[in-house]
Design a protein around this motif. Structure first.
Motif: not given
Lengths: 431, 295
Positions: A78, A85-86, B42-47, B258-260, B262
């Motif tokens: 994961e 993705a980052a 606010k950052y989730n590594l994807l957006l 990595f799980q949530n 955030k």
């Protein structure tokens, strides 16, 4: 002077090496200008690269492309996706398990594959519906049909004059009768149910996979309400499931809170010291158990029944990146990998349940009923927002309950309160 | 020619320090700056990140799980640091007194082995030893009234158990640091004390301890930092359980990232930990300064 010049040059070489290390994404064209498809998979077996590469060569030849397969360890699978993705460096296609999907679906990183699925595919692929989640076909099942099942010790059941359990009542009754001191030293040395509720290095969610989802589904409830805006595992049926699990505590090993689930299975059930144990099934279970537990006389029940049947059977999927340069070719590859030709060969080397109608079953006869008559008794996880967060917290609350710090209702209500708050924040963000 | 030589001579030092400076700038300073910036997002590594202002920091004040993780981290620090430092001084003194004997050499190596062992391996081995199904271990601990099978399964004892294993694993490191300082103390001090009738305890209190003080302060500081950053050993032994009783701040930040998804909030958690470590560093620097002026 010469020495200094050499030193400075070496330093400069190091610096340029350092900068070169921060290079960008690899090219989408491979050798000879061939189309290149990147793919990430976890270590599905001991030598997945060696096993898959020859099977993929045929696809590469037929489609004049090059497949760049990267095999990643499970431990930080994961993490690798998250960091990829980052840095905007995700593969064209990849392997994902249920808990991973919501974040990537939400962010649009994975594509809905519905438009690529034909009527023939729907007819041929047995578990396609397991890849349908959050209103789209985001997954194409690649590993399934190996649910967690309830193994029982035939010798213990025969000695107790019991038949394999079918209902919760049967199960509890046998657990109670099986829990006893067999050598007369005043200490219990045979248990009803070999449970290990310490997560240790295993993911916390493993505890739910092994012990709790089955009870939740058997009592007729699920994790989320249909609109995915709130959880429902604290309804009457959910509390009943938690209470039932708690009521089995006297039949578990005294140190079940210190034991990891797999340790409990191998050191207690595997050694013939418990009537029941739960672990993930395998289509070659007979050979595996014969090697690990040569004296164990075992059999299994796929699922008990309370209001319904149900046990957790992970459906891990191949998924398509929304950034894939050539989605048609990527989909062709996904269908090839999950198709009969590829999987028939692969399952000869690494056991697995057939994914398609035309793939023959190649496992043990004893385990075959899991993929035939019991196929409707297991299911994948309900995929929804904040999944890992909500479920990890649910597992923690269940630990508190089993430790005696909370009653079943309080534990489930506290877990639901946490889950609803996470979902409220999630949906508020969406609006 | 002379000018050219002078020029090369003047820039050469910059060339020597450039690689390490670049590494430090890229991986230490830049990551620190990025962490501070993203903690306001606010950052989730994807957006793409969205600016949130102080929201993540406000959340730190109300997040009960974070408070639990902070409490656990501090508890571990309180249990680990004193014991680790006392044991390291004690064993360093004992070994220094027998530094040339075989027993001393074996003891030194034996105590240092856990330090060089991987935390994940140590965690897994201890978890297996404490599963209550090992008659030798069970028998040994039951002599002290301890049921090993229960240690990691209770939220009261799990944190004490992991803290003690951390002490066992790491005190050898501080012992070696202390040994180095002890060997620098001239034997003539002890001989003079002996001539004046000083006993073992008096020599320890009036010679060893004062001269070991700078090393002890360093031990305390390093031990505090390491215990505040504890992760891998606990992760393999309990995964933060049971019921979050061994969840630490680093583990919480890891889960949040990595799980949530955030990562922004996780960076706020990490920055709070950084501030705690930084304030302790300042405190230690003050101590060291005072110490130097006293000496």
């Amino acid at each position: 002077m010469k020495k200094k010049m050499i030193s400075v040059l070496l330093c400069a070489a190091m610096v340029s090496g350092l900068l070169a290390g921060c290079g960008g994404k690899s090219e989408d064209k491979g050798k000879d200008g061939k189309e290149k498809i990147s793919m990430w998979v976890p270590a599905l077996d001991d030598a997945v690269e060696e096993n898959w590469t020859p099977l993929l060569e045929k696809f590469e030849k037929e489609n004049n492309c090059e497949i760049d397969m990267e095999v990643l360890p499970w431990e930080n699978y994961e993490e690798k996706w998250a960091t990829g993705a980052a840095s905007q460096d995700l593969p064209d296609i990849g392997y994902m398990y249920a808990e991973m999907f919501p974040t990537y679906i939400d962010s649009g990183a994975v594509a809905d594959m519905s438009e690529y699925i034909t009527d023939e595919d729907k007819e041929e692929y047995l578990y396609l519906d397991h890849g349908y989640m959050m209103d789209g076909q985001y997954g194409f099942p690649v590993v399934t049909g190996v649910p967690f099942v309830l193994y029982y010790n035939e010798d213990i059941l025969n000695e107790l004059g019991e038949q394999p359990p079918e209902t919760w009542e049967d199960f509890k009754r046998i657990c109670e009768k099986a829990t006893k001191d067999t050598d007369g030293d005043g200490k219990i040395d045979q248990y009803g149910y070999a449970v290990g509720f310490n997560n240790g290095s295993m993911n916390m969610l493993y505890l739910l996979n092994a012990y709790f989802y089955s009870l939740l589904w058997q009592s007729g409830t699920d994790i989320y309400n249909d609109d995915l805006k709130s959880v429902k595992f604290n309804d009457e049926a959910g509390v009943e499931a938690a209470e039932f699990f708690l009521s089995l505590k006297p039949y578990m090993p005294e140190n079940f809170m210190s034991l990891a689930a797999e340790d409990a299975f191998s050191t207690i059930f595997g050694q013939g010291k418990a009537a029941f144990g739960v672990t993930r099934s395998s289509s070659i279970q007979e050979g595996l158990f014969k090697e690990s537990y040569p004296n164990l006389n075992w059999n299994y029940v796929t699922s008990l029944k309370n209001k319904d049947y149900g046990t957790f059977g992970a459906t891990d999927c191949m998924t398509l990146s929304s950034q894939a340069e050539n989605p048609e070719l990527c989909m062709k590859l996904i269908k090839y990998i999950t198709g009969s030709e590829f999987m028939t060969e692969y399952h000869k080397i690494a056991s697995g349940a057939p994914l398609t109608k035309s793939e023959p079953y190649q496992g043990d006869e004893k385990m075959e009923r899991i993929v035939t008559e019991d196929r409707d008794k297991y299911r994948p996880l309900q995929v929804g927002p904040c999944g890992s967060d909500i479920l990890t917290n649910l597992a923690s609350e269940l630990q508190a309950m089993m430790e005696g710090k909370k009653d079943a209702k309080t534990a489930m209500d506290d877990a639901a309160e946490y889950g609803d708050a996470a979902l409220e924040e999630y949906w508020a963000d969406k609006e | 020619m002379k000018k050219q030589r002078k020029f090369w001579r003047s820039i050469a030092p910059y060339g020597y320090v450039m690689p390490i400076s670049l590494i430090l700038l890229t991986f230490v300073v830049a990551s620190l700056v990025i962490s501070v910036i993203f903690s306001f997002m606010k950052y989730n590594l994807l957006l793409p990140p969205e600016f949130l202002g102080l929201e993540n920091y406000k959340r730190l004040l109300t997040d009960e799980k974070m408070h639990l993780a902070l409490g656990n981290t501090l508890k571990i620090m309180i249990m680990v640091v004193p014991l680790q430092v006392v044991l390291s001084v004690l064993f360093a003194t004992l070994i220094a007194a027998r530094k040339n004997s075989l027993a001393g050499k074996i003891a030194k190596a034996a105590i240092f082995i856990p330090v060089i062992s991987s935390s994940a391996v140590v965690g897994t081995v201890w978890k297996t030893m404490l599963n209550g199904r090992n008659p030798v271990i069970q028998g040994f601990f039951s002599a002290f009234g301890i049921d090993t099978g229960m240690l990691l399964g209770s939220s009261t004892t799990a944190i004490i158990t992991v803290a003690m294993i951390m002490v066992w694993k790491n005190f050898g490191y501080y012992m070696v640091l202390n040994l180095a300082s002890l060997t620098a103390i001239p034997d003539s001090y002890y001989e003079a004390a002996k001539v004046d009738g000083g006993g073992v305890m008096q020599r320890f209190i009036h010679i060893t301890l004062p001269l070991l003080k700078p090393a002890i302060i360093m031990d305390v500081f390093l031990s505090v930092v390491m215990s505040l950053q504890s992760f891998d050993l606990i992760y393999t032994m309990t995964g933060g359980g049971p019921s979050n009783s061994t969840l630490t701040m680093v583990m919480y930040a890891y889960d949040q990232t990595f799980q949530n998804g955030k990562a922004g909030y996780a960076m706020a958690v990490s920055n709070l930990l950084f501030l705690i470590v930084l304030s302790l560093l300042m405190l230690q620097k003050g101590f060291m300064k005072r110490e130097a002026s006293e000496i």
